[in-house]
Design an enzyme around this catalytic site. Sequence first.
Site, PDB file in Angstrom:
ATOM      1  N   GLN A  13      -5.231  -1.541  -6.996  1.00  0.00           N
ATOM      2  CA  GLN A  13      -5.786  -0.542  -6.088  1.00  0.00           C
ATOM      3  C   GLN A  13      -6.403   0.603  -6.882  1.00  0.00           C
ATOM      4  O   GLN A  13      -5.890   0.997  -7.932  1.00  0.00           O
ATOM      5  CB  GLN A  13      -4.687   0.013  -5.177  1.00  0.00           C
ATOM      6  CG  GLN A  13      -5.190   0.991  -4.117  1.00  0.00           C
ATOM      7  CD  GLN A  13      -4.071   1.482  -3.219  1.00  0.00           C
ATOM      8  OE1 GLN A  13      -3.325   2.382  -3.580  1.00  0.00           O
ATOM      9  NE2 GLN A  13      -3.947   0.889  -2.038  1.00  0.00           N
ATOM     10  N   SER A  17      -6.658   5.926  -0.416  1.00  0.00           N
ATOM     11  CA  SER A  17      -6.959   4.592  -0.935  1.00  0.00           C
ATOM     12  C   SER A  17      -8.448   4.311  -0.755  1.00  0.00           C
ATOM     13  O   SER A  17      -9.029   4.624   0.288  1.00  0.00           O
ATOM     14  CB  SER A  17      -6.145   3.528  -0.193  1.00  0.00           C
ATOM     15  OG  SER A  17      -4.763   3.750  -0.342  1.00  0.00           O
ATOM     16  N   ASP A  72       0.814  -1.219   0.000  1.00  0.00           N
ATOM     17  CA  ASP A  72       0.000   0.000   0.000  1.00  0.00           C
ATOM     18  C   ASP A  72       0.848   1.270   0.000  1.00  0.00           C
ATOM     19  O   ASP A  72       0.330   2.358  -0.211  1.00  0.00           O
ATOM     20  CB  ASP A  72      -0.926  -0.006   1.228  1.00  0.00           C
ATOM     21  CG  ASP A  72      -1.955   1.107   1.210  1.00  0.00           C
ATOM     22  OD1 ASP A  72      -2.565   1.338   0.154  1.00  0.00           O
ATOM     23  OD2 ASP A  72      -2.143   1.761   2.253  1.00  0.00           O
TER      24      ASP A  72
END
Length: 299
Positions: free
Chosen positions: A285, A236, A212
């Site tokens: 993502q 995110s 991430d």
Amino acid sequence: MLEVMPKTTSELLDLLDLTETSPDVFSGSQPDTIMQRTYGGQVMAQAIVAAYKTLPEDRRMHSMHAFFLRPGNAHVPITYKASRLRDGRTFSTRRVDASQEKDIFGMSASFHHMEDSRLNHQDELPSPTPPPEKCPRLVDFMNAAYGEHPMWHEWDALDVRFAGDSAGNGSPKLPKIPVHSHKSHMRVWIKTQDKLPDDNAIHQAILAYASDLTLLSVTTVPHSVAFMSTKIQTASIDHAMWFHRQGRADEWLLYDMISPSASHALGYGTGRLFQDGKLIASCAQEGLVREVENRPILS
């Protein structure tokens, strides 16, 4: 609560040491941080550990899909509730919901009893990529690009090296990734600073933690606005990972990331994690990448 954001491998392991408060319900500690919200990779990593605590020992996670519902309060412990959706002969499915009064995160994950198979292929390791010892530390790259800031040290438990992008950023000695392959492309090397125990759950949780860190930033590589500038608001929204082969988070992994699309203030990125020539995991993502007039750098 931890005294600082994890700066060592030991402190990162402490962050993943959840406390079971009732059956299948766990509490995750929060480190002190200068960030206003909880790092999403931390929530994913703790949720993975919570799921593993409810599983038969012979299962290994092969996929997870998560949504970030609300910003996490970085100063309040997080409660993780694991739901045992299914335990079959070779597959198990878990749902983990993270909350701080309200739900902040939800994850579904599938686990598999590993099987042998003749059907085995993978993408080749991308080249040319300089080895990690030839690449600058990400913190040094950030210092040069944006000036020194304590935020660049929030992830010091990881050793991250910048290996180039399609915009030609970084050291002149780093090869520019050819634009004809992908318009928005970036690579980093990544691992923990020190060795980890031989616990697959821990390695997968830390791989999620690390995945991430840079994935959304690749969505701004071909644009004039810098990802960490005060002119862009980022967050995110969702994150997915597929674990193809056994890997270690304490040995060098090449994180090869591209952004196939950005539009309507949403950026989409995908990544591949290679180790010793093997494709260990894939990631995807989508996140908010909204241009703004000015915002605090820590928001």
